[in-house]
Design a protein around this motif. Structure first.
Motif, PDB file in Angstrom:
ATOM      1  N   GLN A 104       1.682   4.275  13.597  1.00 28.24           N
ATOM      2  CA  GLN A 104       0.827   5.240  12.523  1.00 28.24           C
ATOM      3  C   GLN A 104       0.988   6.665  12.999  1.00 28.24           C
ATOM      4  O   GLN A 104       0.992   6.964  13.826  1.00 28.24           O
ATOM      5  N   LEU A 105       0.693   7.352  11.810  1.00 27.13           N
ATOM      6  CA  LEU A 105       0.764   8.820  11.936  1.00 27.13           C
ATOM      7  C   LEU A 105      -0.653   9.304  12.402  1.00 27.13           C
ATOM      8  O   LEU A 105      -1.469   8.545  12.442  1.00 27.13           O
ATOM      9  N   ALA A 112      -9.033   5.828   9.427  1.00 23.67           N
ATOM     10  CA  ALA A 112      -8.668   5.958  10.750  1.00 23.67           C
ATOM     11  C   ALA A 112      -9.971   6.100  11.293  1.00 23.67           C
ATOM     12  O   ALA A 112      -9.965   6.575  12.783  1.00 23.67           O
ATOM     13  N   GLN A 113     -11.119   5.651  10.958  1.00 23.44           N
ATOM     14  CA  GLN A 113     -12.276   5.695  11.535  1.00 23.44           C
ATOM     15  C   GLN A 113     -13.048   4.631  11.100  1.00 23.44           C
ATOM     16  O   GLN A 113     -12.844   4.037   9.952  1.00 23.44           O
ATOM     17  N   MET A 127       3.538   3.408   9.060  1.00 23.60           N
ATOM     18  CA  MET A 127       3.190   4.774   9.345  1.00 23.60           C
ATOM     19  C   MET A 127       1.932   5.058   8.679  1.00 23.60           C
ATOM     20  O   MET A 127       1.238   5.998   9.267  1.00 23.60           O
ATOM     21  N   MET A 128       1.447   4.550   7.615  1.00 18.00           N
ATOM     22  CA  MET A 128       0.388   5.066   7.045  1.00 18.00           C
ATOM     23  C   MET A 128      -1.012   4.413   7.403  1.00 18.00           C
ATOM     24  O   MET A 128      -2.053   4.179   6.947  1.00 18.00           O
ATOM     25  N   GLY A 129      -0.563   3.425   8.540  1.00 16.17           N
ATOM     26  CA  GLY A 129      -1.603   2.622   9.456  1.00 16.17           C
ATOM     27  C   GLY A 129      -2.020   1.616   8.661  1.00 16.17           C
ATOM     28  O   GLY A 129      -2.987   0.555   8.854  1.00 16.17           O
ATOM     29  N   ASN A 130      -1.145   0.789   7.621  1.00 16.78           N
ATOM     30  CA  ASN A 130      -1.631  -0.328   6.914  1.00 16.78           C
ATOM     31  C   ASN A 130      -0.909  -1.637   7.575  1.00 16.78           C
ATOM     32  O   ASN A 130       0.018  -1.733   7.938  1.00 16.78           O
TER      33      ASN A 130
END
Lengths: 452, 452
Positions: free
Chosen positions: A19-20, A36-37, A356-359
């Motif tokens: 993830q970025l 992301a939080q 990469m988008m955290g999914n």
């Protein structure tokens, strides 16, 4: 050369991409992003016991004998605070969401009441304490973690974010994606029609596949089969987080993509994947230390700026990219064949971009269906058959969209999904149960599909 | 008051709404739109017989005896035209997509050949005529209708549009949507936290539901329970194609929405729908002739501009709206309860908006699943239960996201879909087969879901 299984190729990719970093976005721009939080509740909700209905706040014990005739002592709207205490055989008119008055312990909805005068109501039902009362903190309690990092922001999640007054929040940033087509045979959108050329559809199909993930890609245009020109384009492309190159990565002697890209510092993890349509497919990583310098990149951008067909709906995003991203760059070499390119995108690029988008949800949703007709198959490679889905009482029925030649993009345009034929399969009969990956654009259907 | 069935309410809506007029968009902006014109092929594709592989163009009859040793007379790249004729025991090196040379009738892929010198290749396979040759016009023939009006523009469709060089195309325009919340109890995003108030989540949840359909709504803010203020806001909202009003449409005595909106010329088709969560739900139509005048609307906009929390990511779209749309205006009165509001949006507003955008696929896609646990139900109303989906070898398993109180938005935030319990159902056992409507954000999953 060994043919990797699809899952092996996906594993190679997932070992490289992560993830970025996070960025702050407004609630209005957050749909589809990934938190992301953690998000905490900032109060009890409801803040006090409230009515779940429009009706009358009563003492449930007063309704033991039916009908009960109660005096209406007050009128409590949502947003008001009650001023009186409900005593025996009294009640208050109350709106949905309004605070319960002291003394009352239940709500009778207005439909179950009969107002016999302006301040008297008759009630013929009896209820337990707490009936149609939503208790304080039922929705959330102050300080609770209501949403965790890694949650995809759907409309429901946006409702919760608004509830805790999160006007902005940290989300994983989107990868910056560049798209490059290669090949002397290609005709660009702005070129006049040349009957001896092939229109470049891959740039646009890939653009749309990237857009469907919520990312606005930059389209670099078409690089001719010339090592110097190719190097110029690839240099520019490697300035993005992800570079998609279609064509030019097969085993033909005129394919310069692979050597040029390696020369630029990309560590290629080439493979052939046991899938149809699909190979050739290439994946490479350029680690940060080896990345083209900012000066180089800007120089490259200047050199090609007049030639490259740069398309960027978010100018600021593009400019940010020119300033050089802080993470590794990834290169996908996709087949030049339009359908193969799209299928490889679905199976490998989309999961990588989602990751990469955290999914955590990287893969297309699948449904089970019955085959509408027999399908022949030569075992050895997993086959993806473009299908349309229809529905009957027994569920989904999958039918081929027609010719499955990987050059026939219409078969993809008409498809609701990709039927996945396992590699060891030797064919299937009509009626057999199959798995279909839903494609973009199929989150809706023509019928409700349920029984009321 | 009669409770309509869901399908009856949907029919009432669909009798009123129609697809909007068309507008021209660029290919880059067309994803998710619906074509308002047929699209024709502008040439034969491929323009001639081409190789489907990287390999050698041969005369199939030369391979009857194996191995055959052939002279390589030319090297044909994609984009080149062959200059020589392939005679007996000759061949040409050829790239995927390159034109077949005269004389040759089949292609042998490079993997099945052995180059024994720079101009000699040995081939040990024999093939039929046309093997790995893609015939002229296989993809499309000049003048063919390749896409019809009413087609949703997916990435595959964009590939086809690029193929026929459609840089712009007619699509049905998107409805302009305004969102209004009502209620004294509501606290706006920018207000300080007041423990006696309820944060306005509906504005944002609805915003996101509208955004998920590709439309950027305008958020008008919160109208207090005051007839004059409400009228001002409703006047402004009726200047859009669709106005969503949450709260204030129930039977409570403080609900001014209905009378005010009727006063403004909207013909209300009120109903209660036999669903849970859901009612009260209202739908109204303001015909063009009765529409508020432009001057009125602009005046209204000016009056409320300082108070209304106007949010519009596409400023130009908003300005266009101020100039007054040419079609009817539709009003949906949604429940104030956050979950009810979202569910009503899914069942009624989303289909209407999709229909206005010209999409024949109006309803959320459904999948079948097994219940992970028993569900109790009181028959009489169709119930929508928020569920998460997991997957095992037997398919999807649906589990409730927890409390199903319509005030608990977290149950919606955690949901993958809405399990639809038919109205006559009296409960279901674990393992029973159910229908689940997929919600936005669930077009991906954590696992590939197929067997290679």
């Amino acid at each position: 050369m060994k043919h990797l299984k699809i899952s092996e190729a996906q594993r190679v990719i997932f070992e490289s991409v992560a993830q970025l970093d996070a960025e702050q976005v407004s609630l209005e721009q957050s749909l589809g992003r990934v938190l992301a939080q953690d998000i905490l509740a900032n109060r009890d909700l409801p803040p006090y016991d409230v009515s779940a209905m429009d009706g009358f706040a009563v003492r449930s014990c007063d309704l033991a004998t039916s009908p009960a005739t109660l005096e209406i002592i007050e009128d409590i709207k949502a947003g008001d605070m009650p001023s009186m205490t409900v005593a025996a055989f009294q009640c208050a008119r109350i709106m949905t969401g309004a605070p319960m008055p002291t003394g009352a312990d239940a709500v009778i909805r207005v439909e179950d009441t009969l107002e016999i005068s302006a301040n008297t109501v008759q009630i013929s039902v009896s209820v337990k304490s707490c009936h149609d009362v939503r208790p304080k903190g039922e929705n959330m309690r102050d300080g609770d973690v209501v949403l965790t990092a890694g949650t995809e922001i759907t409309p429901g999640v946006i409702g919760v974010l608004a509830t805790v007054k999160a006007a902005t929040m940290q989300v994983y940033r989107r990868p910056r994606v560049a798209i490059l087509s290669t090949g002397n045979e290609l005709e660009a959108m702005n070129d006049p029609v040349d009957p001896n050329k092939i229109p470049d559809s891959n740039t646009y199909a890939l653009m749309a596949q990237v857009q469907a993930l919520g990312i606005n890609p930059v389209m670099l245009g078409i690089a001719r089969d010339d090592p110097a020109e190719l190097e110029q384009y690839l240099r520019l492309g490697l300035n993005y987080d992800v570079l998609l190159v279609s064509g030019g990565t097969s085993v033909g002697v005129h394919d310069y993509v692979r050597p040029t890209i390696e020369k630029l510092g990309v560590s290629m993890k080439f493979w052939r994947v046991a899938m149809k349509p699909g190979h050739p497919l290439a994946f490479g990583v350029m680690h940060r230390a080896a990345k083209v310098s900012e000066a180089d990149a800007v120089q490259g951008a200047k050199r090609t700026a007049t030639k490259a067909y740069l398309e960027d709906r978010q100018g600021s995003e593009h400019r940010a990219t020119q300033q050089c991203a802080a993470s590794d760059a990834f290169v996908f070499g996709l087949p030049g064949n339009p359908v193969s390119s799209m299928v490889c995108f679905e199976e490998f690029v989309a999961p990588a971009l989602r990751r990469m988008m955290g999914n955590p949800r990287a893969y297309r949703r699948t449904v089970t269906a019955r085959l509408a007709h027999p399908v022949k198959m030569r075992p050895g490679r997993t086959e993806f058959i473009r299908v349309q889905l229809s529905c009957d009482d027994a569920g989904y029925l999958a039918s081929s969209t027609g010719t499955q030649s990987s050059g026939v993009l219409l078969s993809m345009a008409r498809a609701d999904g990709l039927l996945v034929m396992p590699s060891e399969c030797t064919g299937m009969k009509a009626g057999e149960q199959v798995t279909v990956q839903l494609l973009d654009g199929t989150s809706f259907q023509e019928y409700t599909g349920f029984k009321e």
